[in-house]
Scaffold this active site. Structure first.
Site, PDB file in Angstrom:
ATOM      1  CE1 TYR A   1      -0.945  -0.637   7.812  1.00 22.85           C
ATOM      2  CE2 TYR A   1      -1.811  -0.794   5.572  1.00 22.85           C
ATOM      3  CZ  TYR A   1      -1.043  -1.312   6.607  1.00 22.85           C
ATOM      4  OH  TYR A   1      -0.373  -2.507   6.428  1.00 22.85           O
TER       5      TYR A   1
ATOM      6  CD  GLU B   1      -3.087  -1.210   2.004  1.00 23.32           C
ATOM      7  OE1 GLU B   1      -3.558  -0.112   2.324  1.00 23.32           O
ATOM      8  OE2 GLU B   1      -3.611  -2.296   2.313  1.00 23.32           O
TER       9      GLU B   1
ATOM     10  CE  LYS C   1       3.725  -1.546   7.689  1.00 24.70           C
ATOM     11  NZ  LYS C   1       4.212  -2.390   8.827  1.00 24.70           N
TER      12      LYS C   1
END
Ligand code: NAD
Ligand code: TYD
Length: 354
Positions: free
Chosen positions: A158, A134, A162
């Site tokens: 999110y 992602e 990351k």
């Protein structure tokens, strides 16, 4: 000895179980047991002296330093994270704390520990960051799949958290020489996945006769990988990759969400027939804000350089997964009681029918 973080979560627990089934090397498992962490996932290694569970936070400097001193692991594998995109949209702060600051804290502790090692122990040490596809952002239908050289372009809190963590890992290798490895994997599915994610949510809602919520038009595409294959890929990278390397891990299984949901419904129709086909429960609901359209992984590098390939195909993995949830309804009931209902209300009540 290896130190695994987040080993009571979905992928971490599958990794610990696979590791202990394959070899005798002990695992220290550091997990603070958020809503997503569950010691029941590790029931089959309860009492096994090779598994040392420590309840604690990756963002706690003293605890992490003390664990490294006491156990002298040859590797740190960082699975611990906040992982659900929809939760990151409703409450990003915890994603910044755990995913960014927690990883930074682990890197600092690992740097100090590794700096104090000598000879072979120092040469062998690895810090492996478990990351996601992602971070690369969203692809159109025509674009080539993500490669390790694809520029980071995260779109959700999110994914951004990351991505930030991965950049710190990279910087610790370049600046301090810390022997890091990073893996960027596509969507996992399989046993012990918390039913906030699409696949277990569909299975559990279908079995309860509840609506199966499909966001938007259901045409968003993900690459799906059976969790055991992700774990075997991580083990391969840990054993064979050169420090500083990055590997994409994927299943060569691009599917749109409707295909995934329909496949699950068809397997359920066969294994647990109900008066009406499960697909009749599909309900289109309001889309996720900023919903990435397509993820796709080019896993050529890990195949060529390390000889890794997934063992499960999509059809086989989906069957195994449905069978596991059918055989483990007690596990599902235990994780869907209490707090879970609050999340379902927070995420789905507002969505309504599209
Ligand atoms: P999960 O949400 O199921 O589990 C996360 C675990 O981390 C839980 O056990 C939780 O208690 C623990 N944890 C959270 N914050 C912590 C903290 N501050 N200190 C200690 N422990 C903490 O996640 P997952 O799906 O198993 O994902 C594991 C890793 O793999 C994550 O880093 C994720 O980004 C990555 N990943 C996941 C997928 C996927 O499809 N699930 C795909 C690619 C990469
Ligand atoms: P998810 O399992 O949350 O993983 P990610 O967002 O990290 O890829 O979602 C997978 C896909 O399924 C994603 O495109 C969003 C979609 N989705 C639904 O359509 N309905 C749902 O209830 C959920 C949770 C996800």
């Amino acid at each position: 000895m290896i130190l695994v973080t987040g080993g009571a979560g979905f992928i971490g627990s599958n990794f610990v179980l696979q590791w202990l089934a394959a070899r005798d090397e002990p695992v220290v498992n550091l997990d603070n047991l958020t809503y997503a962490g569950n010691l029941r996932n590790l029931d089959s290694v309860r009492g096994d002296a090779r598994h040392i569970f420590v309840r604690g936070d990756i963002d706690d400097p003293e605890l992490v330093a003390q664990l490294l001193r006491a156990h002298r692991p040859r590797a740190v594998l960082n699975f611990a994270a906040e992982t659900h995109v929809d939760r990151s949209i409703l409450g990003p702060a915890e994603f910044v704390r755990t995913n960014i600051h927690g990883t930074f804290n682990l890197l600092e502790a690992a740097r100090a520990y590794w700096g104090g090692l000598a000879g072979e122990e120092q040469r062998r040490f690895r810090f492996l960051q478990v990351s996601t596809d992602e971070v690369y952002g969203s692809l159109s239908a025509e674009e080539a799949a993500f490669r390790e050289t694809t520029a980071y372009a995260p779109n959700s809190p999110y994914a951004a958290s990351k991505a930030a963590a991965d950049h710190m890992v990279r910087a610790y290798h370049h600046t301090y020489g810390l022997p890091t490895l990073t893996t960027n994997c596509s969507n996992n599915y399989g046993p012990f996945q918390f039913p906030e994610k699409l696949i277990p949510l569909v299975i559990i809602n279908a079995l309860a006769g509840k609506p199966i919520p499909v966001y938007g038009d259901g045409q968003n595409v993900r690459d799906w990988l059976y969790v055991d294959d992700h774990c075997s890929g991580i083990r391969r990278v840990l054993e064979a990759a050169q420090p500083g390397e990055v590997y994409n891990i994927g299943g060569n299984s691009e599917k749109n969400n409707l295909e995934v949901v329909r496949t699950l419904c068809a397997v359920l129709d066969e294994l647990r027939p109900a008066p009406r086909p499960y697909a009749s429960l599909i309900a289109y609901v309001k889309d996720r804000p900023g919903h990435d359209r397509r993820y796709a992984i080019d896993a050529g590098k890990i195949r060529r350089e390390l000889g890794w390939q997934p063992a499960q195909n999509f059809a086989g993995g989906m069957r195994r997964t449905v069978s596991w949830y059918l055989a483990n309804t007690e596990w599902s009931s235990s994780v869907t009681s209490g707090e879970y209902q609050k999340w379902m209300n927070a995420n789905y009540q507002e969505r309504g029918a599209a």
